[in-house]
Design an enzyme around this catalytic site. Structure first.
Site, short mmCIF file in Angstrom:
data_model
loop_
_atom_site.label_atom_id
_atom_site.label_comp_id
_atom_site.label_asym_id
_atom_site.label_seq_id
_atom_site.Cartn_x
_atom_site.Cartn_y
_atom_site.Cartn_z
CE1 TYR A 258 -6.36 11.18 -10.61
CE2 TYR A 258 -6.45 12.73 -12.98
CZ TYR A 258 -5.45 12.31 -12.06
OH TYR A 258 -5.08 11.33 -13.26
CG ASN B 41 1.06 3.76 -12.26
OD1 ASN B 41 0.79 4.04 -13.03
ND2 ASN B 41 0.83 3.11 -12.49
CG ASP C 128 -2.25 1.14 0.97
OD1 ASP C 128 -1.37 1.94 0.98
OD2 ASP C 128 -2.76 0.97 1.85
CB VAL C 129 1.64 3.63 -2.87
CG1 VAL C 129 2.78 2.48 -3.48
CG2 VAL C 129 -0.12 4.75 -3.04
P1 NAD Z 1 -5.82 1.87 -12.69
O1 NAD Z 1 -6.61 2.46 -11.59
O2 NAD Z 1 -5.84 1.07 -13.66
O3 NAD Z 1 -4.95 1.29 -12.12
C1 NAD Z 1 -4.06 2.49 -10.66
C2 NAD Z 1 -3.36 0.61 -9.79
O4 NAD Z 1 -3.00 2.12 -8.32
C3 NAD Z 1 -4.42 0.13 -9.44
O5 NAD Z 1 -3.34 -1.41 -10.16
C4 NAD Z 1 -4.46 0.35 -8.13
O6 NAD Z 1 -4.64 -1.12 -7.47
C5 NAD Z 1 -3.53 0.75 -8.07
N1 NAD Z 1 -3.26 1.34 -6.55
C6 NAD Z 1 -4.36 2.70 -6.23
N2 NAD Z 1 -4.19 3.20 -4.66
C7 NAD Z 1 -2.88 1.93 -4.45
C8 NAD Z 1 -2.37 2.29 -3.32
N3 NAD Z 1 -2.88 2.58 -2.14
N4 NAD Z 1 -1.30 1.14 -2.98
C9 NAD Z 1 -1.24 0.80 -3.84
N5 NAD Z 1 -1.38 0.80 -5.37
C10 NAD Z 1 -2.52 1.20 -5.20
O7 NAD Z 1 -5.41 3.46 -13.18
P2 NAD Z 1 -4.73 4.41 -14.10
O8 NAD Z 1 -5.37 4.65 -15.76
O9 NAD Z 1 -4.13 3.11 -14.81
O10 NAD Z 1 -3.81 5.54 -14.30
C11 NAD Z 1 -2.31 5.08 -13.24
C12 NAD Z 1 -2.00 6.48 -13.27
O11 NAD Z 1 -2.04 7.08 -14.30
C13 NAD Z 1 -1.83 7.49 -11.83
O12 NAD Z 1 -1.29 8.01 -11.73
C14 NAD Z 1 -2.92 8.15 -13.31
O13 NAD Z 1 -3.71 9.10 -11.87
C15 NAD Z 1 -2.32 8.42 -13.79
N6 NAD Z 1 -3.12 8.83 -14.88
C16 NAD Z 1 -4.30 8.42 -15.53
C17 NAD Z 1 -5.16 8.60 -16.60
C18 NAD Z 1 -5.81 8.19 -17.63
O14 NAD Z 1 -6.89 9.15 -18.42
N7 NAD Z 1 -6.03 6.34 -17.45
C19 NAD Z 1 -4.21 10.58 -17.20
C20 NAD Z 1 -3.50 11.07 -16.68
C21 NAD Z 1 -2.50 10.14 -15.85
#
Ligand code: NAD
Length: 255
Positions: free
Chosen positions: A152, A86, A59-60
């Site tokens: 966010y 990430n 858990d980050v």
């Molecule tokens: P996602 O929800 O598919 O994946 C997020 C991952 O983070 C999941 O595997 C989740 O279990 C993990 N996570 C959440 N809370 C956690 C915790 N407390 N400890 C450990 N792991 C944890 O989202 P995504 O779209 O793959 O996003 C990944 C990153 O990219 C994020 O930081 C998001 O803000 C960023 N991002 C995404 C987008 C988009 O459009 N999808 C755009 C810009 C930035």
């Protein structure tokens, strides 16, 4: 194989863009440790990559768990060269209506979690004299105005500031600190942005490339930033956004 011999940690690597970083890094020759709280998904990704990948529950929001994650990378694969912060949560609604509990949860994962990843990885890189790379995941909303994303954007703005400050603080150790700011990317986080929905149409109208990113396109940026090809880049956020941030007004209809 430009990451051959490198060891990387990817938080939130069990699915989405995080999973794409993991797969791309392994394809480029790296060994990867995933830290996530989705055990089933994380273990399945690691199992599909054989000896090159390991899953650790982390858990980050816990600095101790992040320290253990970094130690596992060193113990299992013999080093720590790259850490990708990430893991992240999305938020909806207006800032005016965001509850304190929601604010605390979002900041704990998106800001404190990134801060702990950087600090715990950098501590070990410094002790081991590794000229490593920290890659933080921001977003275009770190610097664009948006409606309906709650706190966010605030959390992603903080990631940009942390990246700049740490890049300066760690430069003398040979550690580079960079960030990626993706535009809308097709993952579970964007599940509510279905094809044909008003939000999807809005993104397409505001993006010169008229589409969202695929996770693999963002992973390619991370592979570049982690490699020696990016040896003179530190402190920057690279925005992979299909041209969205340079567009004034909307794209005209096609044809
Ligand atoms: P996602 O929800 O598919 O994946 C997020 C991952 O983070 C999941 O595997 C989740 O279990 C993990 N996570 C959440 N809370 C956690 C915790 N407390 N400890 C450990 N792991 C944890 O989202 P995504 O779209 O793959 O996003 C990944 C990153 O990219 C994020 O930081 C998001 O803000 C960023 N991002 C995404 C987008 C988009 O459009 N999808 C755009 C810009 C930035």
């Amino acid at each position: 194989m430009r990451l051959k011999g490198k060891v990387a940690v990817v938080t939130g690597g069990a699915r989405g863009i995080g999973e794409a970083y993991v797969r791309r890094f392994v394809a480029d020759g790296a060994k990867v440790v995933i830290g996530d709280v989705l055990d089933r998904e994380g273990q399945a990704v690691a199992a599909s990559l054989g000896d090159a990948c390991q899953y650790v529950r982390c858990d980050v929001t816990s600095e101790a768990e992040q320290g253990a994650l970094m130690d596992e990378a060193i113990a299992h694969f013999g080093g720590l060269d790259v850490a990708i912060a990430n893991a992240g949560l999305v938020d909806h609604g207006s800032i005016m209506e965001t509850s304190e509990a929601t604010y605390e949860r979002l900041m704990a994962v998106n800001v404190k979690g990134v801060f702990f990843t950087c600090r715990q990885a950098a501590k070990r890189m410094i002790a081991r004299k590794t000229r490593g790379v920290l890659i933080n995941i921001s977003s275009i909303v770190a610097i664009l105005g948006e409606i309906g994303e709650g706190c966010y954007p605030l959390s992603k703005g903080a990631v940009g500031a942390l990246t700049r400050m740490l890049a300066v603080e760690l430069a003398d150790h040979g550690i580079r600190v960079v960030a990626i700011g993706p535009g809308g990317t097709r993952t579970a986080m964007m599940a509510d942005v279905a094809p044909g929905s008003p939000r999807r149409k809005n993104i397409e109208m505001r993006t010169p490339m008229r589409r969202m990113a695929e996770p693999e396109e963002i992973a390619g940026v991370a592979a570049f930033l982690a490699s020696d090809d990016a040896a003179y880049i530190t402190g920057q956020t690279i925005y992979a956004d299909g041209g969205r941030m340079v567009l004034n007004l909307n794209m005209p209809p096609r044809g």
